[in-house]
Design a protein around this motif. Structure first.
Motif, mmCIF file in Angstrom:
data_model
loop_
_atom_site.group_PDB
_atom_site.id
_atom_site.type_symbol
_atom_site.label_atom_id
_atom_site.label_comp_id
_atom_site.label_asym_id
_atom_site.label_seq_id
_atom_site.Cartn_x
_atom_site.Cartn_y
_atom_site.Cartn_z
ATOM 1 N N LYS A 77 29.894 29.672 -26.649
ATOM 2 C CA LYS A 77 28.980 29.553 -25.526
ATOM 3 C C LYS A 77 28.790 28.075 -25.218
ATOM 4 O O LYS A 77 28.822 27.262 -26.135
ATOM 5 N N PRO A 78 28.640 27.705 -23.939
ATOM 6 C CA PRO A 78 28.434 26.290 -23.650
ATOM 7 C C PRO A 78 27.156 25.761 -24.306
ATOM 8 O O PRO A 78 26.098 26.360 -24.142
ATOM 9 N N VAL A 79 27.292 24.712 -25.064
ATOM 10 C CA VAL A 79 26.132 24.021 -25.637
ATOM 11 C C VAL A 79 26.263 22.569 -25.191
ATOM 12 O O VAL A 79 27.208 21.878 -25.590
ATOM 13 N N ILE A 80 25.381 22.151 -24.320
ATOM 14 C CA ILE A 80 25.564 20.892 -23.602
ATOM 15 C C ILE A 80 24.696 19.784 -24.181
ATOM 16 O O ILE A 80 23.464 19.903 -24.162
ATOM 17 N N PRO A 81 25.305 18.730 -24.701
ATOM 18 C CA PRO A 81 24.479 17.624 -25.190
ATOM 19 C C PRO A 81 24.003 16.756 -24.031
ATOM 20 O O PRO A 81 24.781 16.445 -23.127
ATOM 21 N N VAL A 82 22.720 16.410 -24.037
ATOM 22 C CA VAL A 82 22.174 15.511 -23.013
ATOM 23 C C VAL A 82 21.693 14.264 -23.734
ATOM 24 O O VAL A 82 20.673 14.283 -24.421
ATOM 25 N N ASN A 83 22.487 13.217 -23.585
ATOM 26 C CA ASN A 83 22.222 12.019 -24.369
ATOM 27 C C ASN A 83 21.367 11.032 -23.610
ATOM 28 O O ASN A 83 21.866 10.106 -22.994
ATOM 29 N N ALA A 84 20.062 11.224 -23.650
ATOM 30 C CA ALA A 84 19.174 10.311 -22.946
ATOM 31 C C ALA A 84 17.907 10.088 -23.759
ATOM 32 O O ALA A 84 16.820 10.442 -23.343
ATOM 33 N N PRO A 85 18.056 9.481 -24.953
ATOM 34 C CA PRO A 85 16.858 9.228 -25.749
ATOM 35 C C PRO A 85 15.926 8.286 -24.990
ATOM 36 O O PRO A 85 16.382 7.469 -24.193
ATOM 37 N N GLY A 86 14.632 8.415 -25.226
ATOM 38 C CA GLY A 86 13.635 7.666 -24.462
ATOM 39 C C GLY A 86 13.911 6.184 -24.375
ATOM 40 O O GLY A 86 13.760 5.569 -23.316
ATOM 41 N N PHE A 87 14.354 5.607 -25.465
ATOM 42 C CA PHE A 87 14.491 4.141 -25.474
ATOM 43 C C PHE A 87 15.631 3.635 -24.593
ATOM 44 O O PHE A 87 15.755 2.438 -24.351
ATOM 45 N N ALA A 88 16.470 4.534 -24.127
ATOM 46 C CA ALA A 88 17.589 4.096 -23.291
ATOM 47 C C ALA A 88 17.094 3.441 -22.010
ATOM 48 O O ALA A 88 17.783 2.611 -21.423
ATOM 49 N N GLY A 89 15.912 3.812 -21.579
ATOM 50 C CA GLY A 89 15.391 3.206 -20.359
ATOM 51 C C GLY A 89 14.341 4.081 -19.715
ATOM 52 O O GLY A 89 13.745 4.937 -20.365
ATOM 53 N N CYS B 162 26.681 19.950 -30.994
ATOM 54 C CA CYS B 162 26.885 20.832 -29.842
ATOM 55 C C CYS B 162 28.311 21.379 -29.828
ATOM 56 O O CYS B 162 28.549 22.546 -29.530
ATOM 57 N N LYS B 163 29.263 20.506 -30.173
ATOM 58 C CA LYS B 163 30.663 20.918 -30.177
ATOM 59 C C LYS B 163 30.880 22.018 -31.226
ATOM 60 O O LYS B 163 31.495 23.054 -30.945
ATOM 61 N N ALA B 164 30.307 21.788 -32.406
ATOM 62 C CA ALA B 164 30.439 22.785 -33.466
ATOM 63 C C ALA B 164 29.803 24.104 -33.055
ATOM 64 O O ALA B 164 30.367 25.183 -33.271
ATOM 65 N N ALA B 165 28.637 24.004 -32.426
ATOM 66 C CA ALA B 165 27.927 25.220 -32.027
ATOM 67 C C ALA B 165 28.715 25.958 -30.948
ATOM 68 O O ALA B 165 28.820 27.183 -30.950
ATOM 69 N N ARG B 166 29.256 25.204 -30.022
ATOM 70 C CA ARG B 166 30.042 25.820 -28.946
ATOM 71 C C ARG B 166 31.227 26.596 -29.524
ATOM 72 O O ARG B 166 31.496 27.736 -29.141
ATOM 73 N N GLU B 167 31.884 25.981 -30.511
ATOM 74 C CA GLU B 167 33.035 26.652 -31.127
ATOM 75 C C GLU B 167 32.604 27.888 -31.907
ATOM 76 O O GLU B 167 33.204 28.947 -31.830
ATOM 77 N N LYS B 168 31.476 27.715 -32.606
ATOM 78 C CA LYS B 168 31.005 28.811 -33.457
ATOM 79 C C LYS B 168 30.519 29.999 -32.629
ATOM 80 O O LYS B 168 30.822 31.146 -32.932
#
Ligand code: SF4
Lengths: 344, 500
Positions: free
Chosen positions: B153-165, B144-150
């Motif tokens: 535009k805001p590219v927002i990572p949402v870190n909530a894989p299913g197994f987290a809970g 996302c960081k690389a894409a935002r720089e490239k």
């Protein structure tokens, strides 16, 4: 007319074997279903023979004009599944069912055979489908003593149950597994479908027998009959699930149907539906702007199930997502989008 | 310890969460991350929860990084509405295949982001992590960081894989993504002393619009809804609101609390469901705004509006009173449920014979207990089988629940009203409660229930219990096409008489 016919008979003895049935159906008296009923009554009166013999597996079926060739085919199948032999008069199922004959003929094929009409009097029972056919069945009873049972409709769970129970009783056969399964499917469909029918306001225009079949079925599914317009008198009109029935035309219909959730009538209702901006379901004669009308089945467990699908899908297709506008207050201080308050 | 693990532990200790704080230390650690019980009718996974919380942002692209089913299973099933863009409704997914699992999916993700920006040019792209790429080690933060720089535009990572809970934790992880990457990144063109945020309102079937006209009338501006019918920019500017209301229980409490901490925006917890709650919410909004500098006359105007709307709402419920008297309701939902709904339902004559408190706070429980007079009918869990038995035994006339238990009710041939995320009718505010009562009335009044409960004709025969021996001619007619041969024997059409 009777005199002319006698004259022709006298002049042409060579035509003695040719049956001629005379029906008086002047245009100015009665509607389509009246003419249909009269024609069948006259056929019975002219052709059926008294009989001392009862064929326990023979069942006469007298279907009204509101049933399609597809309906008749379904009814025949159900009756035969109980080991009974139906004589259907008139039988459009082998005739107007859109099959292609091998060579060109100016008339249609199929229909009820003359020899079978002559044997109507031997049946164990006459099953009458539609009030319009009661006089024909009564005529046969008078001639040959065949008892009859009238079904106002074969659409809807209760009507189908009664029909199946009668066939089972008559044939002394158990209800085939196939129809048990179909009934269970219908239950499931009613449960799934009722969400789309509940408190929907339906406007119908049809001949009495079709009007009765459809409007009572709609009511069974939880819809409300906003208006009912029909063509001719019938004892069924008293029993329609609405306050008022109008003997009128499509103009009356259009006026009464404004604001409904669904319009139900034959193809000529399409302009009214368009003007009113109301979804439209085609039923009855004529249906010329859709293909397959002759094969639509709305009788029996399966037919009822499919009808729920078809009409339910019309309701679903008409469902529009509400927008912010819909929730805007309509007048000062009054929020919009009020649900209909029950009118019972 | 991974960043995700840290975040999860932090969220589980959410100090704003009353329910969590009430638990003993050990319990609290388990917190919202309670593992799902296989087979139990469970809520969704953490990814699902994050998606629910963020997808109502209507103008951004929501890109799910994972195999097809993560996005596919929930796609287009929640009826959150937009008053404008519909980008949020397109299901974007990287649709990972076997080769991506072997070689890693980061490049594929980057290409997907580029494709979306080229084709749709949304104001931002939200990228959702799911189980499979998380396990193979795809670093979506870096992509996302690389894409935002490239792409600038805001590219927002949402870190909530299913197994987290569970879903609930996912809601909060979604909120974290906003706190970390979105909120406070832009400035509003203007601000007023009447600006509020609604946190945890998703505009399900347009419910936000049931409430908004009232706020408009009072001159209160919704600066941002997090996240119903929201635009990316609204949320980016939301740190300038004067006050906030937090809805939907605890789903986004971390957002409300941290915004108070970081930007000094006071919040209260409330609900738009039920007449009393709706009024209370309006009062609290007005009070907080006045405390933060709005003109005190707002309070009087608010009271006048409340008086008018309450009178109207009760008048609309009036016609139902007789019809619904004594009907028993099983209220089984984590959604549209608050003690004020319960009290409104009771007011029209319905009896609540049971309710679930699965996702509610101890406080909620007390309130419900108070209103129902007992907590004998408060269930924590009601497995489908048990629910079916209850309905089958006709202990309830109607069930209100989420879509997952729809078929339990229908199979038990019991009227059912949908009150969760997937519902089709809007139940919020003064209008909504009347809608809800109308839906209950409509469900109960439907004539199909009497029909489908009737036994089949052949079951009735059994009920009549005529022994087979009494009917010697049972096989009288053979099940094969019969032809019209004159019968050798004559037989009366058994039992058939003229019954017209
Ligand atoms: S549990 Fe994992 S794999 Fe399943 S839907 Fe959620 S994110 Fe996808």
């Amino acid at each position: 007319m009777e005199g002319f016919l006698r004259l022709i008979r006298d002049k042409h003895p060579e035509l003695a074997a040719m049956e001629v049935v005379f029906v008086s159906t002047p245009d100015y008296s009665g509607a389509f279903q009246d003419g249909w009923g009269k024609a069948v009554t006259r056929m019975v009166e002219s052709l059926a023979k008294p009989s001392k013999v009862r064929t326990p597996w023979q069942v006469n079926i007298l279907p009204g004009c509101h049933l399609t060739p597809g309906d008749l085919e379904e009814i025949r199948e159900i009756v035969e599944a109980f080991g009974l032999y139906p004589i259907i008069l008139p039988d459009l199922s082998g005739s107007l069912d859109g099959h292609i004959p091998e060579s060109f003929l100016p008339t249609t094929l199929g229909g009820t055979k003359l020899e079978h009409i002559r044997k109507l009097g031997e049946a164990a029972l006459t099953i009458v489908l539609g009030e319009q056919m009661r006089p024909a069945a009564a005529a046969l009873e008078k001639i040959a003593g065949v008892p009859y049972k009238v079904f106002d409709k074969l659409t809807g769970l209760k009507a189908c149950d009664d029909f199946i129970a009668l066939l089972s009783e008559l044939s002394e056969n158990e209800v085939p597994a196939r129809y048990r399964r179909q009934r269970s499917q219908l239950l499931d469909t009613m449960l799934d479908g009722h969400f789309h029918f509940g408190r929907k306001r339906v406007a119908l225009a049809a001949e009495p027998d079709l009007l009765y079949a459809l409007s009572t079925w709609f009511a069974e599914m939880g819809a409300e009959i906003q208006c009912a317009v029909t063509t001719t008198q019938s004892p069924l009109l008293e029993r329609l699930p609405c306050d008022e029935v109008v003997l009128g035309d499509l103009e009356d219909f259009e006026r009464a149907a404004a604001g409904a959730d669904l319009l139900v009538t034959h193809s000529h209702g399409r302009q009214a539906a368009e003007r009113l901006g109301v979804p439209f379901f085609r039923a009855g004669l004529p249906t010329f702007d859709r293909i397959g009308a002759a094969h639509r089945v709305s009788v029996g467990y399966h037919g009822t199930r499919d009808l729920i699908f078809e009409v339910g899908n019309v309701f679903m297709a008409a469902h529009r997502e509400r927008t912010a506008e819909d929730f805007k207050p309509q007048e000062a201080g009054h929020a919009a989008a009020a649900p209909t308050v029950p009118r019972h | 310890m991974s960043a995700l693990t840290k975040k999860v532990i932090e969220l589980m200790n959410e100090p704003g969460c009353a329910r969590n704080q009430a638990k003993p230390e050990k319990e609290r650690k388990k917190g919202c991350g309670k593992q799902l019980m296989p087979g139990a009718v469970a809520g969704g996974c953490a990814f699902d929860g994050a998606k629910i919380a963020l997808q109502p942002i209507v103008d951004v692209a929501h890109l799910v990084h994972g195999p097809i089913a993560c996005e596919g299973n929930s796609w287009d099933s929640r009826h959150v509405f937009s008053s404008g863009p519909s980008t949020y409704r397109t299901g974007f997914t990287t649709d990972l295949g076997e080769l991506d699992v072997i070689y890693g999916g980061e490049k594929r993700l980057f290409r997907a982001i580029r494709e979306i920006i080229e084709k749709y040019d949304p104001p931002a792209v939200f990228v959702y992590q799911t189980c499979v790429p998380a396990m193979i080690g795809d670093d979506i933060d870096a992509v996302c960081k690389a894409a935002r720089e490239k792409f600038g535009k805001p590219v927002i990572p949402v870190n909530a894989p299913g197994f987290a809970g569970a879903k609930n934790l996912g809601n909060k992880l979604g909120g974290e993504a906003l706190l970390e990457h979105v909120i406070g990144t832009e400035e509003p063109e203007t601000t007023t002393p009447y600006d509020i945020n609604l946190i945890g309102e998703y505009n399900v079937v347009g419910e936000l619009w049931q409430v908004k006209p009232l706020l408009d009338e009072l001159g209160i501006r919704i600066l941002a809804t997090i996240s119903g019918d929201a635009r990316y920019k609204d949320i980016a500017c939301s740190h300038r609101a004067r006050a906030a209301m937090m809805l939907c229980s605890q789903a986004l409490i971390n957002v409300a609390r941290k915004m108070e901490e970081r930007y000094g925006i006071p919040y209260f917890e409330g609900s738009f469901y039920g007449i009393a709650d709706m009024s209370q919410a309006l009062r609290n909004i007005a009070r907080l705004l006045v405390e933060r500098g709005a003109d005190a006359e707002l309070l009087a105007r608010t009271e006048a509006l409340i008086a008018r709307e309450e009178a109207r709402a009760w008048a609309r419920l009036e016609p139902y009173k007789g019809r619904l008297q004594g009907k028993r309701v099983l209220l089984f939902t984590g959604g549209v449920k608050s003690w004020s709904v319960v009290s409104a339902l009771q007011e029209v004559g319905l009896t609540i014979i049971g309710t679930s408190m699965r996702k509610s706070t101890a406080n909620d429980r007390e309130k419900v207990k108070e209103i129902m007079g007992t907590d004998a009918h408060i269930f924590d869990e009601l497995p489908p089988k048990e629910m079916y038995r209850m309905l089958k035994e006709a202990r309830a006339d109607v069930m209100l629940s989420g879509g997952r238990s729809q078929f339990v009710a229908l199979k038990a041939k019991t009227p059912w009203v949908e009150v969760n995320q997937e519902r089709h009718y809007a139940f919020a505010g003064y209008e909504g409660i009347a809608n809800l009562v109308e839906e209950i009335d409509k469900a109960l009044a439907n004539p199909i229930w009497a029909q489908v409960r009737e036994p089949a004709p052949w079951e009735k025969e059994v009920a009549g219990a005529v022994p087979d021996a009494v009917i010697p001619a049972k096989a009288g007619i053979q099940l094969q096409p019969a032809y019209l041969t004159p019968p050798g024997e004559r037989r009366d059409p058994a039992g058939v008489t003229k019954r017209c």
